[in-house]
Motif scaffolding. Sequence first.
Motif, mmCIF file in Angstrom:
data_model
loop_
_atom_site.group_PDB
_atom_site.id
_atom_site.type_symbol
_atom_site.label_atom_id
_atom_site.label_comp_id
_atom_site.label_asym_id
_atom_site.label_seq_id
_atom_site.Cartn_x
_atom_site.Cartn_y
_atom_site.Cartn_z
ATOM 1 N N TYR A 108 0.857 -1.196 0.000
ATOM 2 C CA TYR A 108 0.000 0.000 0.000
ATOM 3 C C TYR A 108 0.892 1.245 0.000
ATOM 4 O O TYR A 108 1.869 1.322 0.748
ATOM 5 N N SER A 109 0.540 2.212 -0.840
ATOM 6 C CA SER A 109 1.414 3.381 -1.026
ATOM 7 C C SER A 109 1.503 4.247 0.232
ATOM 8 O O SER A 109 2.447 5.013 0.390
ATOM 9 N N ASP A 110 0.538 4.108 1.142
ATOM 10 C CA ASP A 110 0.564 4.939 2.360
ATOM 11 C C ASP A 110 0.951 4.127 3.600
ATOM 12 O O ASP A 110 0.589 4.488 4.725
ATOM 13 N N ASN A 111 1.704 3.032 3.417
ATOM 14 C CA ASN A 111 2.083 2.208 4.575
ATOM 15 C C ASN A 111 2.831 3.004 5.637
ATOM 16 O O ASN A 111 2.662 2.764 6.837
ATOM 17 N N GLY A 112 3.661 3.957 5.213
ATOM 18 C CA GLY A 112 4.380 4.784 6.188
ATOM 19 C C GLY A 112 3.411 5.521 7.088
ATOM 20 O O GLY A 112 3.514 5.494 8.321
ATOM 21 N N GLU A 113 2.445 6.153 6.453
ATOM 22 C CA GLU A 113 1.444 6.922 7.215
ATOM 23 C C GLU A 113 0.571 5.999 8.074
ATOM 24 O O GLU A 113 0.269 6.317 9.223
ATOM 25 N N ARG A 114 0.205 4.844 7.542
ATOM 26 C CA ARG A 114 -0.664 3.921 8.275
ATOM 27 C C ARG A 114 -0.011 3.487 9.586
ATOM 28 O O ARG A 114 -0.638 3.490 10.645
ATOM 29 N N PHE A 115 1.272 3.088 9.504
ATOM 30 C CA PHE A 115 1.912 2.555 10.705
ATOM 31 C C PHE A 115 2.462 3.660 11.607
ATOM 32 O O PHE A 115 2.623 3.444 12.805
ATOM 33 N N ALA A 116 2.690 4.845 11.029
ATOM 34 C CA ALA A 116 2.996 6.007 11.878
ATOM 35 C C ALA A 116 1.769 6.338 12.728
ATOM 36 O O ALA A 116 1.869 6.564 13.942
ATOM 37 N N PHE A 117 0.601 6.328 12.102
ATOM 38 C CA PHE A 117 -0.641 6.570 12.851
ATOM 39 C C PHE A 117 -0.856 5.497 13.927
ATOM 40 O O PHE A 117 -1.188 5.797 15.074
ATOM 41 N N PHE A 118 -0.662 4.231 13.548
ATOM 42 C CA PHE A 118 -0.857 3.139 14.504
ATOM 43 C C PHE A 118 0.063 3.313 15.718
ATOM 44 O O PHE A 118 -0.360 3.147 16.866
ATOM 45 N N SER A 119 1.327 3.679 15.466
ATOM 46 C CA SER A 119 2.271 3.890 16.570
ATOM 47 C C SER A 119 1.798 5.037 17.464
ATOM 48 O O SER A 119 1.837 4.939 18.695
ATOM 49 N N ALA A 120 1.352 6.119 16.834
ATOM 50 C CA ALA A 120 0.881 7.283 17.602
ATOM 51 C C ALA A 120 -0.360 6.939 18.429
ATOM 52 O O ALA A 120 -0.456 7.276 19.611
ATOM 53 N N ALA A 121 -1.310 6.229 17.817
ATOM 54 C CA ALA A 121 -2.563 5.904 18.508
ATOM 55 C C ALA A 121 -2.333 4.915 19.651
ATOM 56 O O ALA A 121 -3.002 4.977 20.685
ATOM 57 N N SER A 122 -1.354 4.006 19.477
ATOM 58 C CA SER A 122 -1.047 3.026 20.533
ATOM 59 C C SER A 122 -0.661 3.719 21.835
ATOM 60 O O SER A 122 -0.976 3.226 22.925
ATOM 61 N N LEU A 123 0.029 4.862 21.711
ATOM 62 C CA LEU A 123 0.423 5.621 22.905
ATOM 63 C C LEU A 123 -0.677 6.586 23.326
ATOM 64 O O LEU A 123 -0.939 6.774 24.516
ATOM 65 N N ASP A 124 -1.342 7.188 22.341
ATOM 66 C CA ASP A 124 -2.392 8.173 22.612
ATOM 67 C C ASP A 124 -3.537 7.586 23.447
ATOM 68 O O ASP A 124 -4.111 8.252 24.308
ATOM 69 N N MET A 125 -3.853 6.304 23.220
ATOM 70 C CA MET A 125 -5.026 5.697 23.881
ATOM 71 C C MET A 125 -4.779 5.386 25.351
ATOM 72 O O MET A 125 -5.719 5.217 26.128
ATOM 73 N N LEU A 126 -3.504 5.295 25.773
ATOM 74 C CA LEU A 126 -3.204 4.704 27.081
ATOM 75 C C LEU A 126 -3.763 5.512 28.240
ATOM 76 O O LEU A 126 -4.394 4.969 29.152
ATOM 77 N N GLN A 127 -3.535 6.826 28.224
ATOM 78 C CA GLN A 127 -4.039 7.660 29.315
ATOM 79 C C GLN A 127 -5.567 7.627 29.341
ATOM 80 O O GLN A 127 -6.186 7.575 30.404
#
Length: 486
Positions: A108-127
């Motif tokens: 997928y041409s946006d794999n960088g963005e997809r997994f950058a978002f996933f990494s960000a959301a993994s931390l964002d959700m914790l609090q």
Amino acid sequence: MATKNLSILFVASEVEGLIKSGGLADVAKALPEALRELNQDVRLALPAYRNVKGIEQAQVILETQLEHWPHTSYKVRELSISGVVVYAIDCPQYFDRPEMYAENNQAYSDNGERFAFFSAASLDMLQKLDFQPHIVHANDWHTGLVPFLLTHRYGSCPFFAKTKSVLSIHNAVFKGVFSYDELQCLPEFHARYAPDAAVSPSHVTMLKAGVLNADKINAVSPSYANELKTELGSHGMAAEFQRRADDLVGILNGCDYSAWNPETDAYLPANYRANRQSMVRGKRACKRSLQETVGLAEKDVAMYGMVCRLTNQKGVHYLLPILSQFLKHDVQLVIVGTGDPVLASRLKEVEALFSDKFKFVEAYDNGLAHLVEAGSDFFLMPSEFEPCGLNQIYSMAYGTLPIVRGVGGLKDSVNDYDENPAIATGFVFDEPEPIALLLVLQRSLLLYAQQPNEVKRVQLYAMEQNFCWSKAADEYLTLYHSALNG
């Protein structure tokens, strides 16, 4: 080792039992399960891909948006696997697609963005979920930005003040190389300057971002950890691994024997255990069934099996030049796998010449894979590199002797017969050359032909080996505590 119970968030792009493409998924299921059995509070984060098992019915426990720009909306759905809580991060624009990473061999041409978002959301959700982990455990390039964001985005956030990061390297060939333009969903890359992630003025690699920011790094076998510090073994990141050498350890993956156990394997015509009579009887029945299934003559002959992705990594290019020569011997060979169409067509050409001895099944067939493991006398894994490998461990459990190249986890798990027969579990060759593979194949065949009882003794000894996850989980706990005390 300290006995303090830890809270751990395990972040992975795939998890066996929910969605899988490779060995990373096996680890992402088995290691958290083993940690949970050691009374740790371990939870998983996974993208909510369309094909995740049970995702439609999974309860939404959070509806929110990223606190940081671009404030992308997402939901968290709760699943569980083997008693471990899984937070599936649901963002349809990124994950509601037919596949995980690619379609028709096109990433997928946006794999960088997809997994950058996933990494960000993994931390964002914790609090927001009120889950405060001691350790965030990232895996491979897909989650390499997790340690990076912990450092750069949350470095002074009180909630994460006591949180440390660990990065596991399952396969450093894949680095997640993207241009700054492809990662504009992270403000940290807007200035187009990130020396702890950059590989050129225009591109970063997510794996490097993880390696240079994680508190501790581990490779999935001790030998692979050493190989990562070399130019050849690191695939171009030796300097980074050398820089972090004091924080890099190798921990051999365990094996989840629940699916790979000849005593209980439902794919086998006869089950058997590590007892000479049982093993001999069971393996004979399985060999007959394998011969019948693939259309080879049902006879007592040395059977060699191979189940793999058809890639140079798996050493198919060492096998092809010597295959016709080896097949002149009184042997049978079954290869099951899919992948590189060029390698597949070359295997078909050899099969046409030796159809009475060699069958190539171009398929991903789990049932046949089990039958090959049980019905073969020897299992081929001549890998160019192999961070850990699992099939050599499955093979031993089935009394099938692995023939491996001495790299990575293969070197750490298989004992060579010629080096020390008493503790041998297979055959090992070192040189990355077809002729070296031919010689070790002939060594194994000679033993089979001249000393059948000795072969059975080694097979039984191999069956008695145990690579259980509890031992690996103990080593991971030690690593976590060293990160916390570092």
